[in-house]
Scaffold this active site. Structure first.
Site: not given
Length: 263
Positions: A41, A99, A129, A179
């Protein structure tokens, strides 16, 4: 079992350093205690600045980062994790993720380094993940440390029921990214109808549905204070409303790993 605060704050895409730091500080002021970042990120330093600027004690913050897939070779895991800790301005993270199980990932070679970082206290917990049930089972066999979470895409169009059941049976929290469905929530009649009944938004309904699923912790993204508060203060859905969302038959995956930023 490690308790992961819900909801968390997702920071993917928030790579403006000043804005990101202020978002984190504001989120902590509102009540968030779970902050999710990653090497990918490019904002770990800004997240750390936001934590440092907050009046919330560091020990009350559940701080998370993820090792980039290209950094998952054994010799790179430790070096890049230490760099992440330096950028975050901390001695340890509360959760360290693999990740994606791709690029340099090799379970037998990669995961023992996560165990070492766990044993040394550089990571209070380890997690994965975007793992399938088979990859999760393999990771649990190799790791000595518990796998406390699996972060995956999850929303009403991708409920991941089988994976969630697998994780529940093994005390693995499912951390749900995307989400809010990247703007698609408003196109779903079930979510829109419930939102109209409650004078809220379809996105809030999607998030409320996830927060009421046992073993799920969503990590919605937001920057402005109004959106941060809206994501933190979602309504409580009735059993009938939950059932209406559960009955949605359409399925769509919104995140394609082939399109991810590391490619």
């Amino acid at each position: 079992m490690t308790t992961i605060p819900s909801p968390g704050l997702g920071t993917s895409g928030n790579d403006n350093a000043e804005q990101c730091a202020e978002t984190v500080r504001t989120a902590l002021e509102i009540g968030y205690r779970h902050l999710d970042t990653a090497q990918m990120y490019d904002n770990e330093a800004a997240v750390g600045d936001g934590v440092a600027a907050s009046e919330v004690p560091r020990e009350d913050v559940f701080l998370v980062t993820k090792v980039l897939p290209s950094n998952l070779a054994p010799e790179d895991v430790r070096e890049t994790t230490e760099a992440s800790l330096d950028r975050l301005g901390v001695d340890t993270v509360d959760l360290l993720y693999v990740h994606w199980p791709m690029k340099a990932y090799d379970a037998e070679a990669t995961l023992p380094v996560f165990d070492e970082l766990y044993d040394e206290g550089r990571a209070e917990n380890v997690a994965v993940s975007n793992f399938t049930t088979d990859l999760l089972a393999e990771a649990r066999e190799i790791l000595d440390a518990p796998v406390v979470a699996n972060q995956v895409e999850m929303h009403p169009l991708l409920p991941q029921d089988d994976l969630l059941s697998f994780c529940r049976e093994r005390d693995i929290t499912v951390v749900a990214y995307s989400p809010l469905m990247q703007g698609e929530a408003g196109d779903m009649d079930a979510l829109a109808d419930i939102a109209d009944d409650r004078d809220t938004t379809p996105e809030a309904v999607s998030l409320a549905w996830l927060r009421q699923r046992d073993g799920v912790v969503p990590i919605p993204k937001a920057t402005g204070e109004d959106h941060l508060r809206a994501n933190f203060e979602t309504p409580t859905l009735s059993a009938e409303e939950v059932a209406r969302i559960d009955a949605i038959e359409e399925r769509e995956r919104l995140i394609d790993p082939d399109d991810a930023a590391w490619n």
